[in-house]
Design a protein around this motif. Structure first.
Motif, PDB file in Angstrom:
ATOM      1  N   UNK A 117      42.722  57.482  25.910  1.00  0.00           N
ATOM      2  CA  UNK A 117      41.948  56.260  26.554  1.00  0.00           C
ATOM      3  C   UNK A 117      43.192  55.403  27.105  1.00  0.00           C
ATOM      4  N   UNK A 118      44.401  55.695  26.831  1.00  0.00           N
ATOM      5  CA  UNK A 118      45.535  55.041  27.149  1.00  0.00           C
ATOM      6  C   UNK A 118      46.128  55.192  28.470  1.00  0.00           C
ATOM      7  N   UNK A 119      45.545  55.772  29.488  1.00  0.00           N
ATOM      8  CA  UNK A 119      46.257  56.088  30.864  1.00  0.00           C
ATOM      9  C   UNK A 119      46.359  54.650  31.347  1.00  0.00           C
ATOM     10  N   UNK A 120      47.385  54.612  32.341  1.00  0.00           N
ATOM     11  CA  UNK A 120      47.502  53.536  33.028  1.00  0.00           C
ATOM     12  C   UNK A 120      46.466  53.185  34.018  1.00  0.00           C
ATOM     13  N   UNK A 121      46.025  51.740  33.841  1.00  0.00           N
ATOM     14  CA  UNK A 121      44.725  51.365  34.627  1.00  0.00           C
ATOM     15  C   UNK A 121      45.190  50.341  35.855  1.00  0.00           C
ATOM     16  N   UNK A 122      46.370  49.781  35.697  1.00  0.00           N
ATOM     17  CA  UNK A 122      46.898  49.108  36.908  1.00  0.00           C
ATOM     18  C   UNK A 122      48.318  49.042  37.246  1.00  0.00           C
ATOM     19  N   UNK A 123      48.849  48.988  38.320  1.00  0.00           N
ATOM     20  CA  UNK A 123      50.271  49.216  38.766  1.00  0.00           C
ATOM     21  C   UNK A 123      50.427  47.578  39.306  1.00  0.00           C
ATOM     22  N   UNK A 124      51.589  47.177  38.696  1.00  0.00           N
ATOM     23  CA  UNK A 124      52.054  45.677  39.521  1.00  0.00           C
ATOM     24  C   UNK A 124      53.144  46.156  40.491  1.00  0.00           C
ATOM     25  N   UNK A 125      52.719  45.835  41.587  1.00  0.00           N
ATOM     26  CA  UNK A 125      53.608  46.164  42.968  1.00  0.00           C
ATOM     27  C   UNK A 125      54.099  44.684  43.363  1.00  0.00           C
ATOM     28  N   UNK A 126      55.511  44.901  44.132  1.00  0.00           N
ATOM     29  CA  UNK A 126      55.763  43.712  44.918  1.00  0.00           C
ATOM     30  C   UNK A 126      55.136  43.635  46.133  1.00  0.00           C
ATOM     31  N   UNK A 127      54.975  42.354  46.674  1.00  0.00           N
ATOM     32  CA  UNK A 127      54.270  42.022  48.030  1.00  0.00           C
ATOM     33  C   UNK A 127      55.047  40.733  48.362  1.00  0.00           C
ATOM     34  N   UNK A 128      56.059  40.819  49.122  1.00  0.00           N
ATOM     35  CA  UNK A 128      56.771  39.575  49.462  1.00  0.00           C
ATOM     36  C   UNK A 128      57.453  39.027  48.411  1.00  0.00           C
ATOM     37  N   UNK A 129      57.166  37.834  48.216  1.00  0.00           N
ATOM     38  CA  UNK A 129      57.751  37.062  46.867  1.00  0.00           C
ATOM     39  C   UNK A 129      56.863  36.920  45.574  1.00  0.00           C
ATOM     40  N   UNK A 130      55.879  37.922  45.438  1.00  0.00           N
ATOM     41  CA  UNK A 130      54.811  37.888  44.380  1.00  0.00           C
ATOM     42  C   UNK A 130      54.671  39.195  44.000  1.00  0.00           C
ATOM     43  N   UNK A 131      54.197  39.508  42.648  1.00  0.00           N
ATOM     44  CA  UNK A 131      53.656  40.643  42.230  1.00  0.00           C
ATOM     45  C   UNK A 131      51.782  40.702  42.210  1.00  0.00           C
ATOM     46  N   UNK A 132      51.373  41.895  42.863  1.00  0.00           N
ATOM     47  CA  UNK A 132      50.011  42.098  42.734  1.00  0.00           C
ATOM     48  C   UNK A 132      49.567  43.220  42.037  1.00  0.00           C
ATOM     49  N   UNK A 133      48.322  43.160  41.275  1.00  0.00           N
ATOM     50  CA  UNK A 133      47.944  44.372  40.655  1.00  0.00           C
ATOM     51  C   UNK A 133      47.076  45.326  41.650  1.00  0.00           C
ATOM     52  N   UNK A 134      47.307  46.538  41.398  1.00  0.00           N
ATOM     53  CA  UNK A 134      46.660  47.606  42.331  1.00  0.00           C
ATOM     54  C   UNK A 134      46.063  48.399  41.023  1.00  0.00           C
ATOM     55  N   UNK A 135      44.597  48.462  41.097  1.00  0.00           N
ATOM     56  CA  UNK A 135      44.040  49.369  40.359  1.00  0.00           C
ATOM     57  C   UNK A 135      44.511  50.894  40.473  1.00  0.00           C
ATOM     58  N   UNK A 136      44.283  51.780  39.364  1.00  0.00           N
ATOM     59  CA  UNK A 136      44.663  52.947  39.392  1.00  0.00           C
ATOM     60  C   UNK A 136      43.664  53.741  40.246  1.00  0.00           C
ATOM     61  N   UNK A 137      42.443  52.937  39.716  1.00  0.00           N
ATOM     62  CA  UNK A 137      41.234  53.727  40.589  1.00  0.00           C
ATOM     63  C   UNK A 137      40.955  53.509  42.043  1.00  0.00           C
ATOM     64  N   UNK A 138      41.879  52.698  42.538  1.00  0.00           N
ATOM     65  CA  UNK A 138      41.996  52.526  43.976  1.00  0.00           C
ATOM     66  C   UNK A 138      43.011  53.577  44.886  1.00  0.00           C
ATOM     67  N   UNK A 139      43.786  54.252  43.749  1.00  0.00           N
ATOM     68  CA  UNK A 139      44.886  54.755  44.534  1.00  0.00           C
ATOM     69  C   UNK A 139      44.568  56.398  44.851  1.00  0.00           C
ATOM     70  N   UNK A 140      44.784  56.632  45.867  1.00  0.00           N
ATOM     71  CA  UNK A 140      44.353  58.091  46.386  1.00  0.00           C
ATOM     72  C   UNK A 140      45.778  59.025  46.361  1.00  0.00           C
ATOM     73  N   UNK A 141      46.902  58.821  46.484  1.00  0.00           N
ATOM     74  CA  UNK A 141      47.963  59.651  46.097  1.00  0.00           C
ATOM     75  C   UNK A 141      49.405  58.643  46.156  1.00  0.00           C
ATOM     76  N   UNK A 142      50.279  59.348  45.500  1.00  0.00           N
ATOM     77  CA  UNK A 142      51.671  58.779  45.271  1.00  0.00           C
ATOM     78  C   UNK A 142      52.383  59.824  46.071  1.00  0.00           C
ATOM     79  N   UNK A 143      53.451  59.515  46.612  1.00  0.00           N
ATOM     80  CA  UNK A 143      54.613  60.359  47.153  1.00  0.00           C
ATOM     81  C   UNK A 143      55.810  59.428  47.358  1.00  0.00           C
TER      82      UNK A 143
END
Length: 253
Positions: free
Chosen positions: A140-166
């Motif tokens: 149950x401890x898999x990562x649920x959210x990634x904090x990503x940089x956008x300009x001068x701020x960090x925003x949360x991106x839900x893992x459930x919304x990610x289609x792929x990493x590359x």
């Protein structure tokens, strides 16, 4: 004591070798193998190893494929991030199962168990119960959210919304189902370990794919596979011949 490491990540094998010698300076790593093919070839010949540390995901497939081709008659301690493989691991001569990142104290305990159990290489009932508890509670401890940089701020991106990493020109990026792309400040290997392997798959060294993002699988030359995804990726996503069967089985679950 002479040990063999089966591990395809250089940093992981270096760290494990360091921890082993730190725990016991008499431990000697006599061989490091990074593929199923190399492991099979090694164990077909005489060797002096008395213990194997084996990762489950190797460069050319799953380490369990080794046991279909050669008998390893010395104890094995599995080291991996994927706890869903625990029960299968203990069917192939394993005396312990360590989750990455490897903890020095747990590694030391595993070596102690090896010393006391090396004449009885199976798993006892208490170990099996501990593994069942691990599988039921750790997943149950898999990562649920990634904090990503956008300009001068960090925003949360839900893992459930990610289609792929590359990997794109040296940068790790996440592409969402909303067709947005974000730079991730983690290595692809670390991201892979943080994701649920029932949902995401490491297709090759460049891509981690979400099952629901896959739109088609095409036969490629030399028994490889070519994968289409949505959102569309303009880089070819190729699955090697060695991983093709496993990948198709994973997609078809």
């Amino acid at each position: 004591m002479k040990v063999i490491l089966v591990e395809d990540e250089l940093a992981a094998s270096d760290n494990l070798a360091y921890l082993l010698t730190k725990i016991n300076p008499d431990i000697e790593v006599i061989e490091i193998l990074d593929t199923v093919k190399a492991t099979v070839a090694y164990f077909l010949k005489p060797h002096e190893g008395v213990l194997v540390f084996m990762d489950i995901h190797l460069a050319d497939g799953i380490s369990f494929e080794v046991f279909d081709q050669v008998e390893i008659n010395i104890p094995i301690i599995f080291t991996t991030a994927y706890d869903q493989y625990a029960l299968k691991a203990f069917k192939v001569n394993s005396i312990d199962y360590l989750l990455k990142p490897i903890d020095q104290e747990e590694l030391s305990d595993a070596l102690d168990r090896f010393q006391s159990q090396n004449h009885n290489k199976g798993i006892d009932e208490n170990q099996m119960q501990s593994l069942m508890h691990l599988i039921q509670h750790k997943s149950v401890n898999f990562k649920q959210t990634f904090l990503v940089g956008l300009g001068d701020q960090l925003i949360p991106v839900k893992t459930a919304d990610i289609a792929y990493f590359f990997i794109d020109t040296g940068l790790v990026k996440a592409v969402t189902v909303q067709e947005r792309s974000y730079v991730i400040d983690d290595k692809l290997e670390d991201i892979e370990e943080a994701l649920d392997p029932e949902v995401f798959y490491r297709a090759n060294r460049q891509f981690i794919l979400r099952r629901q993002a896959i739109t088609a699988i095409k036969f490629h030359f030399n028994s490889k596979l070519l994968v289409d995804v949505h959102p569309v990726c303009h880089e070819p996503i190729v699955v090697s011949k060695a991983k093709a069967s496993e990948f198709k089985n994973w997609v078809g679950k």
